[in-house]
Motif scaffolding. Structure first.
Motif, short mmCIF file in Angstrom:
data_model
loop_
_atom_site.label_atom_id
_atom_site.label_comp_id
_atom_site.label_asym_id
_atom_site.label_seq_id
_atom_site.Cartn_x
_atom_site.Cartn_y
_atom_site.Cartn_z
N UNK A 1 -28.19 -4.08 -38.91
CA UNK A 1 -29.43 -4.26 -38.36
C UNK A 1 -30.56 -3.28 -38.44
N UNK A 2 -30.21 -1.88 -38.72
CA UNK A 2 -31.14 -0.91 -38.53
C UNK A 2 -31.78 -0.83 -40.13
N UNK A 3 -31.11 -1.54 -41.23
CA UNK A 3 -31.69 -1.57 -42.32
C UNK A 3 -32.69 -2.68 -42.39
N UNK A 4 -32.42 -3.83 -41.83
CA UNK A 4 -33.27 -4.94 -41.72
C UNK A 4 -34.53 -4.42 -40.88
N UNK B 1 -20.67 -1.62 -38.21
CA UNK B 1 -20.86 -2.20 -39.45
C UNK B 1 -22.17 -3.04 -39.08
N UNK B 2 -22.26 -3.74 -38.42
CA UNK B 2 -23.51 -4.66 -38.00
C UNK B 2 -24.55 -3.80 -37.47
N UNK C 1 -40.31 -1.70 -39.86
CA UNK C 1 -40.73 -1.88 -38.63
C UNK C 1 -41.59 -3.41 -38.95
N UNK C 2 -42.44 -3.61 -38.15
CA UNK C 2 -43.06 -5.09 -38.12
C UNK C 2 -41.95 -6.20 -37.76
N UNK C 3 -40.82 -5.86 -36.93
CA UNK C 3 -39.71 -6.62 -36.78
C UNK C 3 -39.56 -6.91 -34.98
N UNK D 1 -41.25 -10.03 -38.45
CA UNK D 1 -40.09 -10.83 -38.99
C UNK D 1 -39.16 -10.66 -37.68
N UNK D 2 -38.54 -11.83 -37.40
CA UNK D 2 -37.64 -12.11 -36.34
C UNK D 2 -36.35 -12.01 -36.65
N UNK D 3 -35.41 -11.51 -35.86
CA UNK D 3 -33.93 -11.12 -36.24
C UNK D 3 -33.43 -11.21 -34.93
#
Ligand code: DC
Length: 226
Positions: free
Chosen positions: A115-118, A110-111, A122-124, A30-32
């Motif tokens: 981001x940690x939840x997203x 907050x962000x 792993x796989x990010x 996943x790309x963020x």
């Protein structure tokens, strides 16, 4: 093998987005783009006529904002509630405002949580300014991508013009970049910095594919325990 978390940090215009997107595609991760989330907050503040000087009000807006990503083939679209804001957040004034709101501790708190939840599974591949230092300090791989200010301004100008902002000039892009660099690197909380264990890569005169190749080689070597 457990999927890795990969952090890609660096200043604006170093080529992080292209590299992170290509790398995520190669790995099937996943790309963020974490910067897009700060831009979403900037857009929200602008629309609500809240100044970046009003730290409490901007923090409150961030806590209630519904920011989400949706994948669109290889690319990604950003939503604020049900509205697609992918293009709106790329306006030059939003870049400046994003840099200002990103210095507010309540916004970052907050962000960073989101981001940690997203990336919790792993796989990010996540790109930003503080991913290796704050968001994922135990990421399996941290990359710090740099380039000279001249090369970064050139790259940024091409991106901005490709989006239809044809009046942008190298001088105006460079001036905005210098101001933003200074603010991002000197803010009190989570300033732009390379993690001590980051792989530093210079992207001057090097194409994104080559940078991705270097990262893949590093991943392979580490997985072999070399
Ligand atoms: O990467 P970008 O230019 O889209 O980021 C916009 C602003 O957001 C940038 O000036 C700094 C800030 N930012 C941040 O403080 N931390 C991040 N992880 C990502 C971006």
């Amino acid at each position: 093998m457990k999927p890795w978390t990969i952090a890609i940090d660096g200043p604006a215009g170093a080529g992080k987005s292209t590299v992170a997107r290509l790398l995520a595609r190669r790995l099937g991760y996943l790309y963020i783009d974490s910067g897009a989330m700060y831009r979403a907050v900037a857009l929200l503040a602008q629309r609500n006529e809240v100044s970046p000087d009003e730290a409490d009000a901007v923090s409150a807006l961030t806590r209630t904002a519904r920011i989400s990503f949706q994948s669109d083939g290889d690319h990604q679209r950003l939503f604020l509630s049900d509205e697609d804001i992918t293009e709106a957040i790329r306006a030059p004034d939003i870049a400046t405002l994003a840099s200002k709101v990103s210095a507010i501790p309540g916004v970052r708190a907050a962000l960073v949580t989101q981001q940690q939840a997203l990336g919790a599974q792993g796989g990010v591949v996540m790109e930003g300014r503080d991913i290796g230092t704050v968001v994922f300090p135990s990421a399996e791989l941290k990359v710090f991508l740099t380039a000279t200010p001249e090369a970064r301004a050139e790259r940024r100008l091409q991106e901005i013009q490709a989006r239809g902002h044809v009046n942008a000039t190298l001088e105006s892009v460079r001036a905005d970049q210098d101001e933003r660099d200074h603010r991002d690197a000197t803010r009190a909380i989570s300033p732009l910095a390379s993690a001590s264990d980051a792989l530093e890569i210079g992207s001057d005169g090097v194409g994104p594919e080559q940078v991705v190749e270097e990262i893949i080689q590093c991943i392979d070597a580490r997985r072999r325990g070399a």
